[in-house]
Design a protein around this motif. Structure first.
Motif, PDB file in Angstrom:
ATOM      1  N   LYS A 102       0.835  -1.206   0.000  1.00  0.00           N
ATOM      2  CA  LYS A 102       0.000   0.000   0.000  1.00  0.00           C
ATOM      3  C   LYS A 102       0.866   1.251   0.000  1.00  0.00           C
ATOM      4  O   LYS A 102       0.583   2.224  -0.714  1.00  0.00           O
ATOM      5  CB  LYS A 102      -0.915  -0.010   1.228  1.00  0.00           C
ATOM      6  N   LYS A 103       1.940   1.242   0.790  1.00  0.00           N
ATOM      7  CA  LYS A 103       2.847   2.389   0.842  1.00  0.00           C
ATOM      8  C   LYS A 103       3.507   2.630  -0.510  1.00  0.00           C
ATOM      9  O   LYS A 103       3.586   3.771  -0.986  1.00  0.00           O
ATOM     10  CB  LYS A 103       3.922   2.155   1.909  1.00  0.00           C
ATOM     11  N   LEU A 104       3.965   1.556  -1.162  1.00  0.00           N
ATOM     12  CA  LEU A 104       4.627   1.686  -2.458  1.00  0.00           C
ATOM     13  C   LEU A 104       3.671   2.213  -3.520  1.00  0.00           C
ATOM     14  O   LEU A 104       4.023   3.085  -4.321  1.00  0.00           O
ATOM     15  CB  LEU A 104       5.208   0.337  -2.892  1.00  0.00           C
ATOM     16  N   VAL A 105       2.454   1.674  -3.541  1.00  0.00           N
ATOM     17  CA  VAL A 105       1.467   2.102  -4.541  1.00  0.00           C
ATOM     18  C   VAL A 105       1.081   3.559  -4.322  1.00  0.00           C
ATOM     19  O   VAL A 105       0.988   4.346  -5.268  1.00  0.00           O
ATOM     20  CB  VAL A 105       0.224   1.193  -4.504  1.00  0.00           C
ATOM     21  N   ASN A 106       0.867   3.936  -3.059  1.00  0.00           N
ATOM     22  CA  ASN A 106       0.499   5.327  -2.753  1.00  0.00           C
ATOM     23  C   ASN A 106       1.644   6.288  -3.060  1.00  0.00           C
ATOM     24  O   ASN A 106       1.420   7.408  -3.525  1.00  0.00           O
ATOM     25  CB  ASN A 106       0.093   5.460  -1.286  1.00  0.00           C
ATOM     26  N   HIS A 107       2.851   5.849  -2.805  1.00  0.00           N
ATOM     27  CA  HIS A 107       4.013   6.713  -3.002  1.00  0.00           C
ATOM     28  C   HIS A 107       4.344   6.889  -4.483  1.00  0.00           C
ATOM     29  O   HIS A 107       4.579   8.006  -4.955  1.00  0.00           O
ATOM     30  CB  HIS A 107       5.219   6.132  -2.276  1.00  0.00           C
ATOM     31  N   PHE A 113       4.232   2.043 -10.163  1.00  0.00           N
ATOM     32  CA  PHE A 113       4.500   0.811  -9.422  1.00  0.00           C
ATOM     33  C   PHE A 113       4.615  -0.367 -10.389  1.00  0.00           C
ATOM     34  O   PHE A 113       5.459  -1.251 -10.221  1.00  0.00           O
ATOM     35  CB  PHE A 113       3.388   0.572  -8.405  1.00  0.00           C
ATOM     36  N   LEU A 114       3.767  -0.380 -11.424  1.00  0.00           N
ATOM     37  CA  LEU A 114       3.733  -1.493 -12.381  1.00  0.00           C
ATOM     38  C   LEU A 114       4.819  -1.397 -13.450  1.00  0.00           C
ATOM     39  O   LEU A 114       4.875  -2.250 -14.347  1.00  0.00           O
ATOM     40  CB  LEU A 114       2.357  -1.567 -13.046  1.00  0.00           C
ATOM     41  N   SER A 115       5.654  -0.377 -13.391  1.00  0.00           N
ATOM     42  CA  SER A 115       6.741  -0.258 -14.372  1.00  0.00           C
ATOM     43  C   SER A 115       8.098  -0.191 -13.675  1.00  0.00           C
ATOM     44  O   SER A 115       9.088   0.224 -14.287  1.00  0.00           O
ATOM     45  CB  SER A 115       6.545   0.988 -15.246  1.00  0.00           C
ATOM     46  N   ARG A 116       8.147  -0.610 -12.421  1.00  0.00           N
ATOM     47  CA  ARG A 116       9.395  -0.524 -11.648  1.00  0.00           C
ATOM     48  C   ARG A 116       9.803  -1.903 -11.143  1.00  0.00           C
ATOM     49  O   ARG A 116       8.972  -2.682 -10.668  1.00  0.00           O
ATOM     50  CB  ARG A 116       9.226   0.433 -10.464  1.00  0.00           C
ATOM     51  N   LEU A 117      11.092  -2.191 -11.231  1.00  0.00           N
ATOM     52  CA  LEU A 117      11.625  -3.449 -10.729  1.00  0.00           C
ATOM     53  C   LEU A 117      11.881  -3.371  -9.231  1.00  0.00           C
ATOM     54  O   LEU A 117      12.253  -2.319  -8.708  1.00  0.00           O
ATOM     55  CB  LEU A 117      12.934  -3.794 -11.442  1.00  0.00           C
ATOM     56  N   PHE A 118      11.675  -4.508  -8.559  1.00  0.00           N
ATOM     57  CA  PHE A 118      11.934  -4.600  -7.123  1.00  0.00           C
ATOM     58  C   PHE A 118      12.680  -5.891  -6.826  1.00  0.00           C
ATOM     59  O   PHE A 118      12.529  -6.889  -7.547  1.00  0.00           O
ATOM     60  CB  PHE A 118      10.620  -4.620  -6.324  1.00  0.00           C
ATOM     61  N   PRO A 139       6.219  -6.016 -10.922  1.00  0.00           N
ATOM     62  CA  PRO A 139       4.783  -6.169 -10.680  1.00  0.00           C
ATOM     63  C   PRO A 139       4.045  -6.173 -12.023  1.00  0.00           C
ATOM     64  O   PRO A 139       4.215  -5.256 -12.828  1.00  0.00           O
ATOM     65  CB  PRO A 139       4.420  -4.929  -9.855  1.00  0.00           C
ATOM     66  N   ARG A 140       3.256  -7.205 -12.273  1.00  0.00           N
ATOM     67  CA  ARG A 140       2.567  -7.322 -13.558  1.00  0.00           C
ATOM     68  C   ARG A 140       1.104  -6.879 -13.458  1.00  0.00           C
ATOM     69  O   ARG A 140       0.580  -6.200 -14.325  1.00  0.00           O
ATOM     70  CB  ARG A 140       2.663  -8.768 -14.058  1.00  0.00           C
ATOM     71  N   LYS A 141       0.431  -7.280 -12.382  1.00  0.00           N
ATOM     72  CA  LYS A 141      -0.976  -6.915 -12.198  1.00  0.00           C
ATOM     73  C   LYS A 141      -1.201  -6.506 -10.746  1.00  0.00           C
ATOM     74  O   LYS A 141      -0.628  -7.089  -9.837  1.00  0.00           O
ATOM     75  CB  LYS A 141      -1.901  -8.074 -12.571  1.00  0.00           C
ATOM     76  N   LEU A 142      -2.084  -5.527 -10.586  1.00  0.00           N
ATOM     77  CA  LEU A 142      -2.436  -5.044  -9.250  1.00  0.00           C
ATOM     78  C   LEU A 142      -3.947  -4.950  -9.186  1.00  0.00           C
ATOM     79  O   LEU A 142      -4.563  -4.237  -9.975  1.00  0.00           O
ATOM     80  CB  LEU A 142      -1.796  -3.680  -9.012  1.00  0.00           C
TER      81      LEU A 142
END
Length: 257
Positions: A102-107, A113-118, A139-142
């Protein structure tokens, strides 16, 4: 005659050896993975936003299990193999921490978020020092709840350097303050917020800049105009419009007179 025959046999053997050597060299060149790098002048991920996503294994799936996971503050997730760069093969069922996702998506925002590697670390349980698996993922789907935006599911895909991945890359529009068309009072019609590319995993762009600074009334920018790393492959028509400066309607022009 014997000398000629021996010479011919020698020549044939040499040519055969050279063909084998050339073929082997070619195959070795093909099998050698190509290393890609970000180029100057193109966006690259900001390292200050790097974060390792923590996860634990999940043995079984199902609606009841997923509901229990969410109640416990976890998000049921899946990690797929990037076998041919696209389709999921071997998969691992995991759960990630709701607060972290939730923090990553909000930030970052959902598209970013869906175009960044982790980096993803799977441990037997949260807080354990033992690492079951450590892998780079995209991340492929959220899946978010329609009413509350609560994170319901996340799908990841492994992103080794050899992978080519389909990515909806976000667009950032710049130069609207100096655009000739917009300064005349026309409106910007944003048609696309993202554009899909096939990207080498090592150079996935966090976004693409769209320059509006020279756009006048009636002009548009199409997908083929976007400046991206030359290794990226556009998965849409290059003539597909991403934005356009809309001219004033005839009725509006009459009113202004």
């Amino acid at each position: 005659m014997l000398i000629r025959r021996a010479a011919a046999q020698t020549t044939t053997a040499v040519l055969h050896h050279l063909r084998r050597f050339s073929t082997a060299a070619l195959l070795q060149e093909i099998d050698t993975p190509v290393q890609f790098y970000y180029l100057d002048g193109f966006p690259r991920p900001d390292p200050k936003y790097d974060e390792t996503i923590h996860a634990i294994p999940r043995v079984i799936s199902g609606k009841n299990i997923a509901a229990k996971e969410r109640k416990a503050g976890r998000v049921p997730s899946i990690v797929f193999e990037a076998e041919d760069g696209q389709h999921g093969g071997n998969k691992r069922l995991i759960s990630v921490q709701t607060n972290q996702i939730k923090k990553l998506v909000n930030h970052l925002g959902q598209s970013f978020f869906l175009s960044r590697l982790f980096e993803l670390e799977v441990r037997p349980e949260f807080g354990s020092n033992e690492i079951v698996e450590k892998v780079r993922v995209l991340p492929r789907k959220l899946h978010l709840h329609a009413g509350t935006d609560a994170v319901l599911n996340v799908t990841f895909i492994r992103a080794p350097s050899s992978a080519w991945l389909k990515v909806d890359v976000p667009l950032i529009y710049r130069g609207d303050d100096v655009s000739p068309g917009l300064k005349k009072g026309s409106a910007l019609n944003i048609i696309k917020r993202t554009v899909k590319y096939l990207c080498p995993a090592d150079i996935i762009p966090p976004y693409i800049d769209v320059d509006l600074s020279e756009l006048d009334v009636g002009q548009k920018i199409v997908a083929g105009d976007l400046k991206v790393h030359p290794a990226l492959k556009l998965l849409r028509s290059k003539d597909e419009a991403v934005c356009k400066i809309m001219g004033a309607r005839v009725s509006d022009q009459r009113k202004s007179k």
